[in-house]
Design a protein around this motif. Structure first.
Motif, mmCIF file in Angstrom:
data_model
loop_
_atom_site.group_PDB
_atom_site.id
_atom_site.type_symbol
_atom_site.label_atom_id
_atom_site.label_comp_id
_atom_site.label_asym_id
_atom_site.label_seq_id
_atom_site.Cartn_x
_atom_site.Cartn_y
_atom_site.Cartn_z
ATOM 1 N N TYR A 69 33.724 45.166 44.199
ATOM 2 C CA TYR A 69 35.149 45.302 44.489
ATOM 3 C C TYR A 69 35.357 46.636 45.185
ATOM 4 O O TYR A 69 34.776 47.641 44.795
ATOM 5 C CB TYR A 69 35.968 45.232 43.198
ATOM 6 N N ARG A 89 44.848 44.219 39.925
ATOM 7 C CA ARG A 89 44.013 43.228 40.606
ATOM 8 C C ARG A 89 42.958 43.987 41.407
ATOM 9 O O ARG A 89 43.281 44.857 42.212
ATOM 10 C CB ARG A 89 44.849 42.370 41.533
ATOM 11 N N THR A 91 39.998 43.654 44.235
ATOM 12 C CA THR A 91 39.627 42.743 45.311
ATOM 13 C C THR A 91 38.445 43.304 46.084
ATOM 14 O O THR A 91 38.222 44.520 46.114
ATOM 15 C CB THR A 91 40.795 42.511 46.292
ATOM 16 N N VAL A 95 34.164 38.086 46.799
ATOM 17 C CA VAL A 95 34.290 37.902 45.349
ATOM 18 C C VAL A 95 35.719 37.490 45.019
ATOM 19 O O VAL A 95 36.668 37.852 45.705
ATOM 20 C CB VAL A 95 33.926 39.186 44.555
ATOM 21 N N GLU A 96 35.839 36.709 43.964
ATOM 22 C CA GLU A 96 37.158 36.279 43.519
ATOM 23 C C GLU A 96 37.914 37.481 42.949
ATOM 24 O O GLU A 96 37.333 38.311 42.258
ATOM 25 C CB GLU A 96 36.994 35.209 42.439
ATOM 26 N N PRO A 97 39.208 37.606 43.230
ATOM 27 C CA PRO A 97 39.971 38.716 42.657
ATOM 28 C C PRO A 97 39.874 38.723 41.126
ATOM 29 O O PRO A 97 39.828 37.669 40.494
ATOM 30 C CB PRO A 97 41.403 38.448 43.111
ATOM 31 N N PHE A 98 39.818 39.901 40.575
ATOM 32 C CA PHE A 98 39.725 40.082 39.125
ATOM 33 C C PHE A 98 41.031 40.705 38.654
ATOM 34 O O PHE A 98 41.430 41.756 39.133
ATOM 35 C CB PHE A 98 38.546 40.997 38.782
ATOM 36 N N THR A 120 41.926 36.979 34.440
ATOM 37 C CA THR A 120 41.294 36.173 35.476
ATOM 38 C C THR A 120 41.119 34.742 34.962
ATOM 39 O O THR A 120 40.592 34.518 33.876
ATOM 40 C CB THR A 120 39.938 36.764 35.876
ATOM 41 N N GLY A 121 41.595 33.781 35.738
ATOM 42 C CA GLY A 121 41.466 32.378 35.376
ATOM 43 C C GLY A 121 42.528 31.895 34.414
ATOM 44 O O GLY A 121 42.530 30.723 34.041
#
Length: 128
Positions: A69, A89, A91, A95-98, A120-121
């Motif tokens: 990130y 967040r 980024t 990679v998927e944002p966390f 996340t999720g």
């Protein structure tokens, strides 16, 4: 805009006090924490976390791959008494944002993490 009449009779949330701006030291502590998480510097994260929250914070730190990130943004904040809840967040490319929420509080001039939650999720008002 139509006249709403007497403001005291208007339905809906109304501001009850002036907005309190967080201290600069709190933002500096949040920036230090987020940069340590992005670098994978678990020792710095642990130094900012009291014993009762350390396991949860280190679990979050281990879920963030080191040096993947490259930037963060504070996407929400709230204050309860002298504690500040922040939603951040992370980024980076590929990679998927966390997203996670944490609470910072000050004791003897030192800002520490009092609570942390990985968002996340998850779907909630905090995770949109």
């Amino acid at each position: 805009m139509p006249d709403l009449g007497e403001r005291g009779n208007v339905m809906g949330p109304q501001p009850i006090a002036a907005v309190v701006e967080p201290p600069a030291a709190m933002f500096a502590a949040a920036e230090n924490l987020l940069n340590a998480l992005m670098r994978g510097d678990h020792a710095s994260v642990e130094a900012m976390t009291p014993a009762q929250v350390r396991d949860e914070m280190l679990r979050i730190a281990k879920e963030i791959p080191a040096n993947r990130y490259d930037k963060f943004e504070i996407i929400g904040r709230a204050r309860v008494s002298k504690h500040f809840f922040l939603k951040a967040r992370l980024t980076g490319a590929g990679v998927e944002p966390f997203k996670f929420q944490f609470r910072l509080g000050e004791t003897d001039g030192k800002w520490t993490v009092r609570e942390a939650l990985n968002l996340t999720g998850r779907r909630s008002a905090w995770s949109r």
